[in-house]
Design a protein around this motif. Structure first.
Motif, PDB file in Angstrom:
ATOM      1  N   VAL A 546      43.457  57.795  46.575  1.00 42.96           N
ATOM      2  CA  VAL A 546      42.489  57.779  45.479  1.00 42.96           C
ATOM      3  C   VAL A 546      43.237  58.127  44.200  1.00 42.96           C
ATOM      4  O   VAL A 546      43.945  59.132  44.145  1.00 42.96           O
ATOM      5  CB  VAL A 546      41.363  58.807  45.718  1.00 42.96           C
ATOM      6  N   VAL A 547      43.078  57.289  43.170  1.00 42.56           N
ATOM      7  CA  VAL A 547      43.722  57.557  41.881  1.00 42.56           C
ATOM      8  C   VAL A 547      42.640  57.753  40.827  1.00 42.56           C
ATOM      9  O   VAL A 547      41.886  56.828  40.519  1.00 42.56           O
ATOM     10  CB  VAL A 547      44.672  56.419  41.463  1.00 42.56           C
ATOM     11  N   THR A 548      42.558  58.966  40.303  1.00 39.91           N
ATOM     12  CA  THR A 548      41.610  59.251  39.218  1.00 39.91           C
ATOM     13  C   THR A 548      42.342  59.509  37.912  1.00 39.91           C
ATOM     14  O   THR A 548      41.704  59.723  36.880  1.00 39.91           O
ATOM     15  CB  THR A 548      40.742  60.479  39.556  1.00 39.91           C
ATOM     16  N   SER A 596      42.457  52.621  52.955  1.00 39.95           N
ATOM     17  CA  SER A 596      41.795  52.174  51.732  1.00 39.95           C
ATOM     18  C   SER A 596      42.451  52.794  50.511  1.00 39.95           C
ATOM     19  O   SER A 596      43.099  53.840  50.590  1.00 39.95           O
ATOM     20  CB  SER A 596      40.306  52.532  51.755  1.00 39.95           C
ATOM     21  N   VAL A 597      42.267  52.127  49.396  1.00 41.16           N
ATOM     22  CA  VAL A 597      42.706  52.607  48.084  1.00 41.16           C
ATOM     23  C   VAL A 597      41.500  52.541  47.163  1.00 41.16           C
ATOM     24  O   VAL A 597      40.779  51.534  47.149  1.00 41.16           O
ATOM     25  CB  VAL A 597      43.856  51.745  47.522  1.00 41.16           C
ATOM     26  N   VAL A 598      41.254  53.614  46.430  1.00 39.30           N
ATOM     27  CA  VAL A 598      40.178  53.633  45.441  1.00 39.30           C
ATOM     28  C   VAL A 598      40.779  53.984  44.089  1.00 39.30           C
ATOM     29  O   VAL A 598      41.429  55.027  43.938  1.00 39.30           O
ATOM     30  CB  VAL A 598      39.075  54.649  45.809  1.00 39.30           C
ATOM     31  N   LEU A 599      40.574  53.107  43.112  1.00 39.67           N
ATOM     32  CA  LEU A 599      41.083  53.308  41.760  1.00 39.67           C
ATOM     33  C   LEU A 599      39.925  53.639  40.825  1.00 39.67           C
ATOM     34  O   LEU A 599      38.833  53.084  40.959  1.00 39.67           O
ATOM     35  CB  LEU A 599      41.804  52.056  41.275  1.00 39.67           C
ATOM     36  N   THR A 600      40.181  54.519  39.879  1.00 42.18           N
ATOM     37  CA  THR A 600      39.158  54.864  38.896  1.00 42.18           C
ATOM     38  C   THR A 600      39.391  54.051  37.628  1.00 42.18           C
ATOM     39  O   THR A 600      40.458  54.142  37.009  1.00 42.18           O
ATOM     40  CB  THR A 600      39.190  56.365  38.559  1.00 42.18           C
ATOM     41  N   ARG A 638      41.629  48.195  52.383  1.00 43.24           N
ATOM     42  CA  ARG A 638      40.577  47.847  51.428  1.00 43.24           C
ATOM     43  C   ARG A 638      40.901  48.488  50.079  1.00 43.24           C
ATOM     44  O   ARG A 638      41.389  49.621  50.019  1.00 43.24           O
ATOM     45  CB  ARG A 638      39.213  48.359  51.900  1.00 43.24           C
ATOM     46  N   VAL A 639      40.621  47.778  49.002  1.00 44.19           N
ATOM     47  CA  VAL A 639      40.853  48.307  47.652  1.00 44.19           C
ATOM     48  C   VAL A 639      39.575  48.152  46.846  1.00 44.19           C
ATOM     49  O   VAL A 639      39.023  47.050  46.724  1.00 44.19           O
ATOM     50  CB  VAL A 639      42.011  47.575  46.943  1.00 44.19           C
ATOM     51  N   ILE A 706      33.247  57.729  45.421  1.00 42.07           N
ATOM     52  CA  ILE A 706      34.574  57.603  46.027  1.00 42.07           C
ATOM     53  C   ILE A 706      34.509  57.918  47.512  1.00 42.07           C
ATOM     54  O   ILE A 706      35.126  57.230  48.338  1.00 42.07           O
ATOM     55  CB  ILE A 706      35.578  58.527  45.301  1.00 42.07           C
ATOM     56  N   ALA A 707      33.758  58.963  47.870  1.00 41.50           N
ATOM     57  CA  ALA A 707      33.610  59.322  49.286  1.00 41.50           C
ATOM     58  C   ALA A 707      33.018  58.164  50.075  1.00 41.50           C
ATOM     59  O   ALA A 707      33.423  57.896  51.219  1.00 41.50           O
ATOM     60  CB  ALA A 707      32.742  60.574  49.421  1.00 41.50           C
TER      61      ALA A 707
END
Length: 734
Positions: A546-548, A596-600, A638-639, A706-707
């Protein structure tokens, strides 16, 4: 006192004497039992984590009759002596517990490992004193049927080494004389308690018993005397082993030399993600690496293959480590990483087949289904030990237990010859129906249990809130930030909440717990690589990223944006995000596990407005980067993205001067003397009025989204950007 009894002035060489009479004098009899237990459990050489039992028979007042009754206080099922409190101890009416012997005697088919013996555990609750909810352990009869007031049952490496030697009974006599007896292996329970009772009745002068293949049990009429006796016996066995130590010829002497630290760590960083994927075919594991001199002496030795194949002896050991580890026959001086992977792959295939054969050969009609056949301990010459568990705490304890097993083998081989528990006996412990019932009573694992999540930007704002939100679901969190102190503060908060995990002090095992910290600059690939290296060495791999992190550089008063401001904004908000995703690409591929990757990003990506041209266009690019990376990393990873509206609370993008400038710009009344939080609240409420929900957007709102994107609830969602903006009409796509 016999010569095995410690005196107050005795100095111990192999154990720590922690008892303080002044402290104990202030405690009630039951509290003194807890104190004694904590002192014993604090020294890994006395007993392993979660192992051993202590008890005291104490006169208590019956809450119904008001009469004085004898109550057995004994460590309950589960728990750890080092950290136990009074609520971790079961309390039973001693007379009722003793009466169960008559009930057992009336059973038509009784004996070791029979349904009748196991059924006695279900009768322990009928003996409960004062409605104590703590469940009694299977070791309760061992304590209740011995006549002494105070009993210690420990798992010290030195005495288990005696117990696991081919000539254990003779060695016990040689070391301890007639004060300490010996009983053959018998699974803990009612029959073992009766066996011990008969031994004491036949030899009233006994002060303890060596339990073959298991450990030590000893007793006294005074609790301090019992404690001192425990230490004295363990120390005496350790002294005897030391006198027989083989020095450089331990384990047959060295066959291989260890790799240098840098070479070893480079190899591990390349190996561990792949290896984690190999052993996580049924459920994911978290790893612990041990590379100290003690474990290297074993894995590099001539005898390591033979001893590893024999497996462990003490039941407490193999319940964690399985019946044996996987030893990899690899030469660190002449073979490379590719060869190591090839040999591990072949070794894993054989290990699984061996485990299945062991299960089929030993199972009973009512045995539970076969458990995960992958090893939990892997030994690599030149490198050390890699242990696996469902979380960091469990993998550390698994490593600790195999350390204990190695010390047992060292001692047994020094004195005599090490022997392991017979396969059928090991199986009957591992697949004991009572053990299975205990496993089924455990609460279900949390949603992100067994997962490792790297949170970039965890030092403040959305990142910090996300770290807390994901840790709440059981994730192991790598708190990363440009500000190393802020990252460490978040990691410390998480460790304070969820605990460091139970103990491996003094074993050479990596000490990290549910969270670690690392500094990172996402515009620098070498910095990202360093963070991932630290993560892999701590946990074995990565499941989610996760990138915030982001940057907003306000333009000058005339609205100009310099070339450097454009460059920095895009370097952080676009290229930095890509760098992180790209650097993780190979790691994810090596693991072969879905992640997974989550970008802010930001709703500003679709809102054209004055005063933030560089920031807004960078976020528009970030939105599309989400879609591009989703294509690039599919199908394994997943992104997705989260697009917040303006989040003022806790954001480093809103220092006091910017908040005041914004309040002034929008003609919002404020007091110069107001606190940072008060001023931010005013600005946040102003922004909230622009939305449909009229409520300020918080870091917690973003963390919740994000969760969701990290969890399996969104397992079919990729390439999407979720706006968490309270309903900002200007951001509606058209």
């Amino acid at each position: 006192m016999g010569d095995t009894q410690a005196t107050e002035s005795k100095a111990y060489k192999h154990v720590n004497h922690l008892w303080d009479d002044a402290t104990a004098a202030k405690l009630s009899p039951a509290e003194r039992l807890v104190y004694r237990s904590n002192c014993l459990g604090a020294d890994q050489r006395i007993t392993n984590t979660g192992g051993g039992n202590t008890s005291s028979k104490i006169d208590e007042t019956d809450p119904l009759s008001g009469e004085s009754v004898e109550v057995l206080w004994v460590k309950g099922s589960g728990g750890d002596l080092r950290t136990s409190k009074l609520e971790n101890f079961a309390s039973l009416h001693q007379d009722k517990l003793l009466s169960l012997r008559g009930v057992y005697a009336d059973q038509p088919e009784r004996g070791p490992k029979t349904p009748a013996e196991d059924g006695m555990v279900g009768l322990f609750p009928h003996c409960t004193f004062n409605l104590n909810p703590r469940a009694s352990s299977i070791d309760t009869p061992l304590h209740g049927f011995l006549p002494a007031k105070h009993v210690d049952h420990m798992h010290p490496n030195s005495v288990i080494a005696v117990a696991a030697s081919r000539r254990s009974k003779e060695l016990g006599q040689e070391i301890f004389g007639d004060e300490i007896g010996w009983v053959p292996w018998l699974r803990p329970g009612f029959e073992l308690g009766l066996m011990m009772q008969r031994e004491v009745e036949a030899n009233p002068a006994l002060k303890g018993l060596i339990m073959s293949q298991h450990g030590l049990i000893n007793w006294a009429e005074d609790d301090r005397e019992c404690y001192d006796l425990t230490l004295s016996l363990i120390d005496k066995a350790a002294e005897f082993i030391e006198s027989k130590d083989k020095g450089a010829d331990t384990f047959g002497g060295a066959k291989f030399q260890p790799l240098g630290d840098e070479q070893r760590d480079t190899l591990l960083v390349d190996l561990l993600p792949w290896l984690r994927g190999q052993v996580s075919q049924q459920k994911r594991f978290i790893g612990t690496v041990q590379t100290d001199e003690t474990i290297l002496r074993f894995v590099n030795s001539h005898d390591a293959p033979r001893l590893a194949e024999l497996g462990t002896s003490c039941p407490d050991h193999f319940l964690r480590t399985k019946i044996k580890p996987l030893y990899v026959d690899w030469n660190p001086q002449s073979e490379d990483l590719a060869s190591l992977k090839e040999k591990i792959a072949a070794g894993l295939e054989k290990y699984r087949a061996d485990y299945a054969e062991y299960y089929e050969a030993c199972k009973h009609d009512n045995s539970p289904a076969m458990r995960d056949p992958n090893p939990t301990v892997i030994l690599v010459p030149g490198v050390g030990m890699i242990a696996w568990g469902k979380n960091k705490s469990e993998s550390r304890v698994t490593a600790e237990f195999y350390n204990c097993a190695v010390e047992v083998m060292r001692g047994a081989e020094a004195m005599d010859e090490y022997i392991a528990l017979p396969r059928q006996e090991a199986f009957d412990i591992e697949y004991w129906l009572l053990e299975e019932a205990k496993l089924k009573r455990m609460p279900p694992e949390k949603e992100l249990a067994r997962k490792v999540v790297v949170v970039v930007g965890a030092g403040s704002g959305i990142g910090k809130e996300t770290a807390h939100r994901l840790a709440k679901e059981g994730a192991h969190i790598v708190c990363a930030d440009m500000n190393a102190d802020a990252a460490q503060a978040t990691a410390d908060e998480l460790t304070g909440i969820y605990g460091q995990g139970i103990g491996v002090a003094g074993t050479g095992v990596s000490g990290c717990g549910p969270a670690i910290a690392g500094d990172v600059n996402i515009t620098c690939r070498e910095s990202i690589q360093g963070l991932l290296k630290k993560t892999v060495l701590a946990y074995g791999g990565v499941d989610h990223v996760v990138v915030t992190a982001g940057v907003f550089i306000p333009p000058s008063r005339d609205g100009k944006v310099t070339d450097q401001q454009w460059q920095t904004t895009f370097d952080v908000n676009v290229r930095g995000l890509y760098n992180v995703g790209d650097e993780c690409r190979e790691l994810f591929a090596e693991q072969g596990l879905r992640g997974s990757v989550v970008l802010t990003t930001s709703v500003n990506a679709v809102v054209s407005k004055k005063g933030s041209v560089a920031y807004d266009t960078s976020k528009a690019a970030a939105n599309h980067l989400v879609r591009e990376l989703a294509v690039e990393l599919a199908p394994l990873v997943r992104v997705n993205g989260v697009a917040p509206a303006t989040v003022v609370e806790g954001s480093t993008m809103f220092p006091r001067d910017r908040v005041i400038a914004s309040l002034t710009k929008y003609d919002i009344p404020f007091e110069e003397s107001g606190s940072d939080d008060e001023l931010r609240s005013k600005l946040a409420n102003f922004y909230a009025q622009r939305t449909l929900t009229k409520a300020p957007i918080t870091p917690a709102d973003q963390a919740e989204a994000i969760a969701f994107l990290v969890s399996d609830k969104s397992s079919k969602t990729t390439g999407q950007v979720i706006s968490v903006d309270g309903g900002l009409i200007d951001a509606f796509l058209r």
